[in-house]
Every structure is written in structure tokens, then in C-alpha cells.
Design an enzyme around this catalytic site. Structure first.
Site, PDB file in Angstrom:
ATOM      1  N   ASP A   1      -9.114  -4.662  -5.823  1.00  0.00           N
ATOM      2  CA  ASP A   1      -8.562  -3.645  -4.924  1.00  0.00           C
ATOM      3  C   ASP A   1      -9.097  -2.281  -5.341  1.00  0.00           C
ATOM      4  OD1 ASP A   1      -7.131  -1.964  -3.320  1.00  0.00           O
ATOM      5  OD2 ASP A   1      -5.186  -2.887  -3.703  1.00  0.00           O
TER       6      ASP A   1
ATOM      7  N   HIS B   1      -7.172  -5.755  -1.558  1.00  0.00           N
ATOM      8  CA  HIS B   1      -5.980  -5.002  -1.186  1.00  0.00           C
ATOM      9  C   HIS B   1      -4.921  -5.852  -0.495  1.00  0.00           C
ATOM     10  CE1 HIS B   1      -4.019  -1.149  -0.724  1.00  0.00           C
ATOM     11  NE2 HIS B   1      -3.954  -1.240   0.583  1.00  0.00           N
TER      12      HIS B   1
ATOM     13  N   SER C   1       0.845  -1.198   0.000  1.00  0.00           N
ATOM     14  CA  SER C   1       0.000   0.000   0.000  1.00  0.00           C
ATOM     15  C   SER C   1       0.885   1.254   0.000  1.00  0.00           C
ATOM     16  CB  SER C   1      -0.962  -0.047   1.195  1.00  0.00           C
ATOM     17  OG  SER C   1      -1.983   0.914   1.069  1.00  0.00           O
TER      18      SER C   1
END
Length: 284
Positions: free
Chosen positions: A232, A261, A95
């Protein structure tokens, strides 16, 4: 093998945890949060070294802006590397932390063998965020949209009660954007995860919005594993990375078809096999 410790840097106690055996992989982010995402099987093949950065550490003194510039955060990672005597290792960022992993590898390339970038858009600019919202609005199922609307309606109250935990609350309430299984409740995953909001606001809100990893990768020669989830919606669509196709031969891109994600959590067997094969392929 499991080993925990603290590296104290200028009033910040940055924790680390070493789990597993095999090739060392330095996982940048939160020592509390990230061990939950990776499988026990992966630890049989790789030595996972989870380290805090200042975004997840409570300082023992008042924060100053110079404490958490990008260069300072990268210097902290380098100090952790020195303390842990790491050489010839893989660095992994997931991320927003993918930006830190890549920027560290660019600034301190001597000991980095490979770079793993998971579930990040090329940039966190406002324009990209709007693209991700459009992706959700145009392609998410009615059930997923309904779940999101119910959850996000609770966010304002969460933040009012615990403003110091608003990053965690946002991540929890965005579950329908985050997981292939939109009903998954991420609340337990954030138990005990400290969020240093001035640092997180600066990194995610300013630094990552100005960086562009596609540009950064243009003159970057080390092998890169780019892992993305088809569902995602936080940083999608994966087509945001299409411009690297046929241009960056050092980048291996894998899209996990039944993940959001967190493919290492959502498709652990497939994720493990891809990552281990890629890490070990030039050791044979």
C-alpha cells in the site's frame, strides 16, 4: 438479506444498503463504492451496512462550511445509526474513512463494540504524505514505477475535463500505488460514485492532516482491528504504525503480504478469515 434506503438529513439524502446476515458491521463512506470491495462469502457471516457520508452525496441546496465540520459528519453517522436501530455493532472505516470510524467510536462509544481500521496511515499530514512518496520511490519495482509515470501523466487532462470528479480520477491514476497488481484498472469501481469535492477537500486536506490515530488510540479501550497492505504505497509503509507495538494491547494488527490498499478485494479469503475470527472471538 439486502435492503436499501435513504435517510434525509437537512437537505442531504444519505443512502444506505444492508447486505448479508450475522453480526452488524457499519461501513462508513460511500454506499455505492464500498460494497464492491467485500466478498459474497463475508456477507454469509456478517451483516454489512454501507452508509454514505456527505462527501458522497449531492446536496439539494448550497453547501455551508458548517454542513461538513468533523463534528457534523460524526453527528450524521449517529443519526444514521439511530434510524437503522443499530446497537452493539462494529464500525469499519477504510483509508480516510478510518479517521471517521475511530472519531465516531470515541464520541459515541455506547453502542460500538469494536472498531476496524483498514489501510490508513496514522495521519494524513504533509510530512506523512512525503514519507509515503519516499517509500514508493525507494522500494517500488521499475515496472510499477513505469506504470505510475504513464498513468499520472494523464491526470491533469482528466481533472480539466471533469474537475468535479478529481478525487475519483486521482484514485484511478494512482493505481500503481494502490494495488498489489499494479496493472489493475480501478475505473469501473468509480462508476456512479458521487464525489462532493468541498467536503472531501476539507476532510482529507485539513481534518485528517491534523488527526493522529496513534494518539487517539492511546486512551481508547475498545478492541481495534488494524488491517494494512504490504504494498500500500498510498498510505504506507506499515512501519508508520510501529510505535504501537507492545503498547496498545487492544489493537490487533494484520499486514496482508499480497495486498496494496484494498486487502478485502485483493486477498478476500485471508481477509475474511482474519476479520470474522477477530469479530467473533469474544462471542464464543
Amino acid at each position: 438479506m439486502s435492503n436499501d434506503g435513504i435517510v434525509e438529513l437537512d437537505g442531504f439524502k444519505l443512502a444506505y444498503s444492508i447486505e448479508g446476515n450475522g453480526e452488524p458491521v457499519l461501513v462508513v463512506g460511500s454506499k455505492v463504492y464500498y460494497p464492491q470491495l467485500f466478498s459474497k462469502q463475508l456477507r454469509k457471516q456478517l451483516k454489512l451496512i454501507f452508509i454514505d457520508h456527505k462527501g458522497h452525496v449531492k446536496p439539494s441546496r448550497d453547501l455551508k462550511p458548517e454542513d461538513y465540520t468533523l463534528d457534523r459528519i460524526l453527528e450524521d453517522i449517529e443519526m444514521m445509526r439511530e434510524k437503522l436501530c443499530l446497537e452493539d455493532f462494529v464500525i469499519l472505516g477504510h483509508s480516510g474513512n478510518a479517521f471517521l470510524a475511530l472519531e465516531y467510536a470515541k464520541k459515541y462509544p455506547s453502542y460500538v463494540r469494536k472498531v476496524v481500521l483498514l489501510n490508513s496511515a496514522p495521519t494524513n499530514s504533509q510530512e506523512r504524505q512525503e514519507q509515503s512518496i519516499s517509500f514508493f520511490n525507494q522500494t517500488a519495482s521499475p515496472e510499477r514505477k513505469s506504470k505510475f509515470e504513464k498513468d499520472i501523466a494523464l491526470l491533469a487532462n482528466d481533472m480539466e475535463k471533469e474537475p468535479e470528479k478529481r478525487f475519483a480520477h486521482m484514485c484511478i491514476r494512482m493505481g500503481a500505488h494502490s494495488f498489489y497488481d499494479s496493472t489493475l484498472d480501478a475505473t469501473p469501481m468509480w462508476n456512479g460514485v458521487y464525489t462532493n469535492m468541498p467536503v472531501i477537500d476539507y476532510l482529507w486536506g485539513e481534518v485528517f492532516g491534523k488527526l493522529n490515530m496513534i494518539e487517539s488510540l492511546t486512551n481508547f479501550e475498545k478492541p481495534v482491528f488494524l488491517g494494512l497492505g504490504k504494498y500500500d504505497y498510498l498510505v504506507g509503509p506499515s512501519s508508520l504504525w510501529d510505535s504501537i507495538e507492545g503498547k496498545l494491547s487492544n489493537v490487533t494488527k494484520v499486514i496482508f503480504e499480497r495486498s496494496g490498499h484494498n486487502p478485502m478485494l485483493e486477498e478476500p479469503d485471508l481477509f475474511d478469515s482474519h476479520l470474522i475470527k477477530w469479530i467473533q472471538e469474544d462471542r464464543r
